[in-house]
Write a protein that holds these residues in place. Sequence first.
Motif, PDB file in Angstrom:
ATOM      1  N   UNK A 117      -0.665   7.670  -0.555  1.00 52.45           N
ATOM      2  CA  UNK A 117      -0.398   6.724   0.538  1.00 52.45           C
ATOM      3  C   UNK A 117      -1.681   6.467   1.324  1.00 52.45           C
ATOM      4  N   UNK A 118      -2.419   7.533   1.620  1.00 46.52           N
ATOM      5  CA  UNK A 118      -3.663   7.393   2.375  1.00 46.52           C
ATOM      6  C   UNK A 118      -4.645   6.489   1.631  1.00 46.52           C
ATOM      7  N   UNK A 119      -4.822   6.730   0.324  1.00 47.08           N
ATOM      8  CA  UNK A 119      -5.732   5.884  -0.460  1.00 47.08           C
ATOM      9  C   UNK A 119      -5.216   4.459  -0.583  1.00 47.08           C
ATOM     10  N   UNK A 120      -3.903   4.304  -0.694  1.00 44.21           N
ATOM     11  CA  UNK A 120      -3.332   2.960  -0.734  1.00 44.21           C
ATOM     12  C   UNK A 120      -3.662   2.189   0.527  1.00 44.21           C
ATOM     13  N   UNK A 121      -3.511   2.845   1.678  1.00 43.87           N
ATOM     14  CA  UNK A 121      -3.834   2.192   2.952  1.00 43.87           C
ATOM     15  C   UNK A 121      -5.339   1.955   3.087  1.00 43.87           C
ATOM     16  N   UNK A 122      -6.147   2.947   2.687  1.00 49.53           N
ATOM     17  CA  UNK A 122      -7.606   2.808   2.750  1.00 49.53           C
ATOM     18  C   UNK A 122      -8.054   1.602   1.922  1.00 49.53           C
ATOM     19  N   UNK A 123      -7.558   1.527   0.694  1.00 51.97           N
ATOM     20  CA  UNK A 123      -7.940   0.422  -0.192  1.00 51.97           C
ATOM     21  C   UNK A 123      -7.433  -0.926   0.319  1.00 51.97           C
ATOM     22  N   UNK A 124      -6.218  -0.944   0.865  1.00 52.61           N
ATOM     23  CA  UNK A 124      -5.666  -2.200   1.391  1.00 52.61           C
ATOM     24  C   UNK A 124      -6.491  -2.698   2.582  1.00 52.61           C
ATOM     25  N   UNK A 174       6.676   6.923   5.953  1.00 51.39           N
ATOM     26  CA  UNK A 174       6.103   7.306   4.667  1.00 51.39           C
ATOM     27  C   UNK A 174       5.352   8.640   4.758  1.00 51.39           C
ATOM     28  N   UNK A 175       4.538   8.783   5.756  1.00 49.03           N
ATOM     29  CA  UNK A 175       3.787  10.031   5.941  1.00 49.03           C
ATOM     30  C   UNK A 175       4.712  11.134   6.454  1.00 49.03           C
ATOM     31  N   UNK A 176       5.588  10.803   7.386  1.00 51.78           N
ATOM     32  CA  UNK A 176       6.478  11.799   7.981  1.00 51.78           C
ATOM     33  C   UNK A 176       7.394  12.479   6.973  1.00 51.78           C
ATOM     34  N   UNK A 177       7.889  11.730   6.021  1.00 50.11           N
ATOM     35  CA  UNK A 177       8.734  12.343   4.985  1.00 50.11           C
ATOM     36  C   UNK A 177       7.957  13.408   4.209  1.00 50.11           C
ATOM     37  N   UNK A 188       0.829  -1.212   0.000  1.00 45.01           N
ATOM     38  CA  UNK A 188       0.000   0.000   0.000  1.00 45.01           C
ATOM     39  C   UNK A 188       0.861   1.259   0.000  1.00 45.01           C
ATOM     40  N   UNK A 189       1.961   1.230   0.723  1.00 40.87           N
ATOM     41  CA  UNK A 189       2.839   2.398   0.800  1.00 40.87           C
ATOM     42  C   UNK A 189       3.627   2.621  -0.485  1.00 40.87           C
ATOM     43  N   UNK A 190       3.724   1.604  -1.318  1.00 41.32           N
ATOM     44  CA  UNK A 190       4.477   1.719  -2.567  1.00 41.32           C
ATOM     45  C   UNK A 190       3.675   2.406  -3.670  1.00 41.32           C
ATOM     46  N   UNK A 191       2.416   2.711  -3.405  1.00 41.46           N
ATOM     47  CA  UNK A 191       1.557   3.352  -4.399  1.00 41.46           C
ATOM     48  C   UNK A 191       2.074   4.755  -4.691  1.00 41.46           C
ATOM     49  N   UNK A 192       2.185   5.071  -5.959  1.00 42.11           N
ATOM     50  CA  UNK A 192       2.633   6.403  -6.392  1.00 42.11           C
ATOM     51  C   UNK A 192       1.430   7.238  -6.794  1.00 42.11           C
ATOM     52  N   UNK A 193       1.523   8.560  -6.652  1.00 44.72           N
ATOM     53  CA  UNK A 193       0.436   9.413  -7.147  1.00 44.72           C
ATOM     54  C   UNK A 193       0.241   9.201  -8.645  1.00 44.72           C
ATOM     55  N   UNK A 194      -0.977   9.386  -9.092  1.00 49.30           N
ATOM     56  CA  UNK A 194      -1.290   9.166 -10.504  1.00 49.30           C
ATOM     57  C   UNK A 194      -0.506  10.104 -11.417  1.00 49.30           C
ATOM     58  N   UNK A 195      -0.231  11.310 -10.949  1.00 50.68           N
ATOM     59  CA  UNK A 195       0.425  12.298 -11.805  1.00 50.68           C
ATOM     60  C   UNK A 195       1.865  11.905 -12.124  1.00 50.68           C
ATOM     61  N   UNK A 247       1.410  12.158  13.319  1.00 48.70           N
ATOM     62  CA  UNK A 247       0.512  11.310  14.116  1.00 48.70           C
ATOM     63  C   UNK A 247      -0.948  11.588  13.809  1.00 48.70           C
ATOM     64  N   UNK A 248      -1.296  12.867  13.657  1.00 47.70           N
ATOM     65  CA  UNK A 248      -2.684  13.214  13.333  1.00 47.70           C
ATOM     66  C   UNK A 248      -3.080  12.606  11.991  1.00 47.70           C
ATOM     67  N   UNK A 249      -2.222  12.746  10.998  1.00 48.12           N
ATOM     68  CA  UNK A 249      -2.516  12.166   9.684  1.00 48.12           C
ATOM     69  C   UNK A 249      -2.647  10.643   9.763  1.00 48.12           C
ATOM     70  N   UNK A 250      -1.698   9.995  10.418  1.00 46.45           N
ATOM     71  CA  UNK A 250      -1.726   8.536  10.519  1.00 46.45           C
ATOM     72  C   UNK A 250      -2.966   8.083  11.286  1.00 46.45           C
ATOM     73  N   UNK A 251      -3.294   8.774  12.371  1.00 49.05           N
ATOM     74  CA  UNK A 251      -4.478   8.393  13.143  1.00 49.05           C
ATOM     75  C   UNK A 251      -5.744   8.554  12.322  1.00 49.05           C
ATOM     76  N   UNK A 252      -5.837   9.640  11.555  1.00 49.86           N
ATOM     77  CA  UNK A 252      -7.011   9.815  10.707  1.00 49.86           C
ATOM     78  C   UNK A 252      -7.071   8.698   9.659  1.00 49.86           C
ATOM     79  N   UNK A 253      -5.959   8.455   8.984  1.00 49.81           N
ATOM     80  CA  UNK A 253      -5.937   7.449   7.915  1.00 49.81           C
ATOM     81  C   UNK A 253      -6.332   6.075   8.449  1.00 49.81           C
ATOM     82  N   UNK A 254      -5.657   5.630   9.501  1.00 46.84           N
ATOM     83  CA  UNK A 254      -5.925   4.290  10.017  1.00 46.84           C
ATOM     84  C   UNK A 254      -7.288   4.211  10.692  1.00 46.84           C
TER      85      UNK A 254
END
Length: 193
Positions: free
Chosen positions: A54-61, A87-90, A34-41, A107-114
């Motif tokens: 990354x968020x959509x990759x994790x959501x879909x996984x 992945x998110x921190x970078x 899921x983390x290996x997903x690249x943006x479409x652009x 942490x806020x982003x990761x908590x929201x995503x997961x």
Amino acid sequence: MTERLATGPGAIYWHVANKGELLAAATDAVVAAALAVEPAESPDSPPQDRIRAVALGLFDAIDEHPWVAAQLSASSWQATAPRILESIGRQVRALGVPEGSWFTVTSVLVQYILGAAGQNAANARALAPGADRGEYLGAVSRAWAELDPDDYSFTRTVADQMREHDDRAEFLAGITLVLAGITAVHPTGRIDS
């Protein structure tokens, strides 16, 4: 799995010590993909597009493998969480967020995503096998519309919106809101829509 490999059920334990270790390895593999997903652009996309990818990759996984949400909750701070955090921190760093805020913002982003992905997976599991999602949302929408208007004026108002919502689109809207908040608090970062 052992049936597909034409081995006995115990053969897999030659490679892993127990069921927990097996689940951890499977979770790590799903998350790594899921983390290996690249943006479409393009791979050179701005950090906010990479965060969305990354968020959509994790959501879909997690949508495809709902057990991953439970596994992340049970043992996430072992091998898999650092992968997600990195992945998110970078990308948070690339947004121009000051170093003193990196952990909190990430942490806020990761908590929201997961959290959102896990809740979506739980909602999907709550449906009876073979149940029609549209019919289910229609029934819930009708029930909300019939709630007491004094106690549930807001809920009644959004009942039709809930019936027609798209989980993935709502998830992405949440990512956009979080990214907008990051930009509002740390204006050196730029959010591209």
